[in-house]
Design a protein around this motif. Structure first.
Motif, PDB file in Angstrom:
ATOM      1  N   PRO A   1      44.970   6.373  -4.725  1.00 56.74           N
ATOM      2  CA  PRO A   1      44.370   6.190  -6.044  1.00 56.74           C
ATOM      3  C   PRO A   1      43.230   7.064  -6.691  1.00 56.74           C
ATOM      4  O   PRO A   1      42.540   7.511  -5.686  1.00 56.74           O
ATOM      5  CB  PRO A   1      43.718   4.831  -6.035  1.00 56.74           C
ATOM      6  CG  PRO A   1      44.299   4.057  -4.967  1.00 56.74           C
ATOM      7  CD  PRO A   1      44.670   5.205  -3.913  1.00 56.74           C
ATOM      8  N   GLU A   2      43.090   7.617  -7.859  1.00 56.27           N
ATOM      9  CA  GLU A   2      42.206   8.420  -8.322  1.00 56.27           C
ATOM     10  C   GLU A   2      40.674   8.273  -7.769  1.00 56.27           C
ATOM     11  O   GLU A   2      39.876   9.163  -7.350  1.00 56.27           O
ATOM     12  CB  GLU A   2      42.263   8.629  -9.895  1.00 56.27           C
ATOM     13  CG  GLU A   2      41.556   9.788 -10.277  1.00 56.27           C
ATOM     14  CD  GLU A   2      41.700   9.979 -11.899  1.00 56.27           C
ATOM     15  OE1 GLU A   2      40.547  10.025 -12.588  1.00 56.27           O
ATOM     16  OE2 GLU A   2      42.910   9.807 -12.290  1.00 56.27           O
ATOM     17  N   ALA A   3      40.469   6.938  -7.925  1.00 56.97           N
ATOM     18  CA  ALA A   3      39.123   6.390  -7.588  1.00 56.97           C
ATOM     19  C   ALA A   3      38.707   6.702  -6.081  1.00 56.97           C
ATOM     20  O   ALA A   3      37.477   7.177  -5.625  1.00 56.97           O
ATOM     21  CB  ALA A   3      38.889   5.148  -7.839  1.00 56.97           C
ATOM     22  N   ALA A   4      39.879   6.650  -5.188  1.00 55.92           N
ATOM     23  CA  ALA A   4      39.628   6.826  -3.871  1.00 55.92           C
ATOM     24  C   ALA A   4      39.626   8.178  -3.521  1.00 55.92           C
ATOM     25  O   ALA A   4      38.653   8.657  -2.644  1.00 55.92           O
ATOM     26  CB  ALA A   4      40.697   6.126  -3.105  1.00 55.92           C
ATOM     27  N   THR A   5      40.253   9.098  -4.286  1.00 53.05           N
ATOM     28  CA  THR A   5      40.309  10.524  -4.059  1.00 53.05           C
ATOM     29  C   THR A   5      38.858  10.992  -4.193  1.00 53.05           C
ATOM     30  O   THR A   5      38.316  11.796  -3.617  1.00 53.05           O
ATOM     31  CB  THR A   5      41.798  11.077  -4.653  1.00 53.05           C
ATOM     32  OG1 THR A   5      42.556  10.435  -4.315  1.00 53.05           O
ATOM     33  CG2 THR A   5      41.334  12.494  -4.573  1.00 53.05           C
ATOM     34  N   ALA A   6      38.249  10.574  -5.395  1.00 49.35           N
ATOM     35  CA  ALA A   6      37.143  11.144  -5.903  1.00 49.35           C
ATOM     36  C   ALA A   6      36.145  10.574  -5.182  1.00 49.35           C
ATOM     37  O   ALA A   6      34.987  11.331  -4.750  1.00 49.35           O
ATOM     38  CB  ALA A   6      36.962  10.558  -7.540  1.00 49.35           C
ATOM     39  N   LEU A   7      36.053   9.402  -4.578  1.00 53.55           N
ATOM     40  CA  LEU A   7      35.227   8.961  -3.761  1.00 53.55           C
ATOM     41  C   LEU A   7      35.245   9.574  -2.466  1.00 53.55           C
ATOM     42  O   LEU A   7      33.804  10.263  -1.834  1.00 53.55           O
ATOM     43  CB  LEU A   7      35.379   7.416  -3.593  1.00 53.55           C
ATOM     44  CG  LEU A   7      34.229   6.875  -2.261  1.00 53.55           C
ATOM     45  CD1 LEU A   7      32.890   7.033  -2.896  1.00 53.55           C
ATOM     46  CD2 LEU A   7      34.715   5.221  -2.127  1.00 53.55           C
ATOM     47  N   ILE A   8      36.142  10.170  -1.821  1.00 55.18           N
ATOM     48  CA  ILE A   8      36.379  11.025  -0.409  1.00 55.18           C
ATOM     49  C   ILE A   8      35.768  12.357  -0.776  1.00 55.18           C
ATOM     50  O   ILE A   8      34.866  12.752  -0.078  1.00 55.18           O
ATOM     51  CB  ILE A   8      37.870  10.595  -0.019  1.00 55.18           C
ATOM     52  CG1 ILE A   8      38.116   9.667   0.466  1.00 55.18           C
ATOM     53  CG2 ILE A   8      37.879  12.150   0.940  1.00 55.18           C
ATOM     54  CD1 ILE A   8      39.706   9.354   1.030  1.00 55.18           C
ATOM     55  N   ALA A   9      36.227  12.893  -1.970  1.00 54.37           N
ATOM     56  CA  ALA A   9      35.480  14.273  -2.309  1.00 54.37           C
ATOM     57  C   ALA A   9      34.083  14.316  -2.652  1.00 54.37           C
ATOM     58  O   ALA A   9      33.459  14.928  -1.857  1.00 54.37           O
ATOM     59  CB  ALA A   9      36.220  14.784  -3.612  1.00 54.37           C
ATOM     60  N   HIS A  10      33.517  13.004  -3.256  1.00 53.88           N
ATOM     61  CA  HIS A  10      32.230  13.122  -3.374  1.00 53.88           C
ATOM     62  C   HIS A  10      31.328  12.992  -2.231  1.00 53.88           C
ATOM     63  O   HIS A  10      30.473  13.415  -1.772  1.00 53.88           O
ATOM     64  CB  HIS A  10      31.756  12.089  -4.230  1.00 53.88           C
ATOM     65  CG  HIS A  10      30.264  11.916  -4.805  1.00 53.88           C
ATOM     66  ND1 HIS A  10      29.911  12.828  -5.628  1.00 53.88           N
ATOM     67  CD2 HIS A  10      29.467  10.904  -4.570  1.00 53.88           C
ATOM     68  CE1 HIS A  10      28.608  12.306  -6.094  1.00 53.88           C
ATOM     69  NE2 HIS A  10      28.334  11.298  -5.060  1.00 53.88           N
ATOM     70  N   ALA A  11      31.968  12.042  -1.350  1.00 56.51           N
ATOM     71  CA  ALA A  11      31.093  11.845  -0.094  1.00 56.51           C
ATOM     72  C   ALA A  11      31.211  13.140   0.914  1.00 56.51           C
ATOM     73  O   ALA A  11      30.260  13.353   1.313  1.00 56.51           O
ATOM     74  CB  ALA A  11      31.791  10.782   0.802  1.00 56.51           C
ATOM     75  N   ARG A  12      32.344  13.581   0.837  1.00 54.00           N
ATOM     76  CA  ARG A  12      32.328  15.057   1.688  1.00 54.00           C
ATOM     77  C   ARG A  12      31.446  16.285   1.240  1.00 54.00           C
ATOM     78  O   ARG A  12      30.731  16.743   1.765  1.00 54.00           O
ATOM     79  CB  ARG A  12      33.863  15.628   1.883  1.00 54.00           C
ATOM     80  CG  ARG A  12      34.649  14.552   2.608  1.00 54.00           C
ATOM     81  CD  ARG A  12      36.005  15.162   2.989  1.00 54.00           C
ATOM     82  NE  ARG A  12      36.505  14.194   3.853  1.00 54.00           N
ATOM     83  CZ  ARG A  12      37.953  14.106   3.940  1.00 54.00           C
ATOM     84  NH1 ARG A  12      38.732  14.801   2.993  1.00 54.00           N
ATOM     85  NH2 ARG A  12      38.396  13.211   4.850  1.00 54.00           N
ATOM     86  N   ALA A  13      31.286  16.223  -0.200  1.00 53.14           N
ATOM     87  CA  ALA A  13      30.611  17.181  -0.928  1.00 53.14           C
ATOM     88  C   ALA A  13      29.112  16.901  -0.333  1.00 53.14           C
ATOM     89  O   ALA A  13      28.317  17.936  -0.378  1.00 53.14           O
ATOM     90  CB  ALA A  13      30.667  16.951  -2.240  1.00 53.14           C
TER      91      ALA A  13
END
Length: 127
Positions: free
Chosen positions: A19-31
């Motif tokens: 899901p888009e929300a999950a993808t964005a959360l993972i990217a944000h966390a890694r950043a």
């Protein structure tokens, strides 16, 4: 939480995507230097696919002196039960363990988790 969170333990089932929300959360966390993973349970004849996402980071020794728990860890799940093929929706509130509340408890919203990550980047990852 171990020192590393592996990339995930299952392949994405055919016809599904994170899901888009999950993808964005993972990217944000890694950043922000947090560890993140998504892992799928593909389902079978009696169950539907679902994906769990974990984001977290250990406290530094200096941070640890000020808190009861050793880390931030958030687990969220999206499932496909009752959804059209290929679609997922968030399942429950998820679980959290935080430095000030180390026992598992309901996770906040994805937006609030992102705010927490932003406020507590990993050392050397100030944004």
């Amino acid at each position: 939480m171990t020192e590393t969170i592996p990339a995930g333990n299952r392949e994405t089932p055919d016809g599904y995507s994170l899901p888009e929300a999950a993808t964005a959360l993972i990217a944000h966390a890694r950043a922000y230097g947090w560890l993140a993973k998504a892992y799928w349970t593909p389902g079978d004849a009696t169950s539907s696919p679902f994906v769990s996402v974990e984001v977290g980071r250990r406290l530094t020794e200096a941070e640890r002196e000020q808190h009861r728990g050793p880390h931030w860890l958030y687990r969220l799940t999206w499932h496909s039960r009752g959804c059209p093929p290929g679609r997922l929706r968030r399942f429950g509130s998820g679980l959290a363990a935080t430095p000030d509340s180390p026992a598992p408890h309901p996770a906040p919203s994805v937006q609030r988790i992102r705010e927490i990550i932003t406020a507590h980047p990993a050392p050397g990852r100030q944004q």
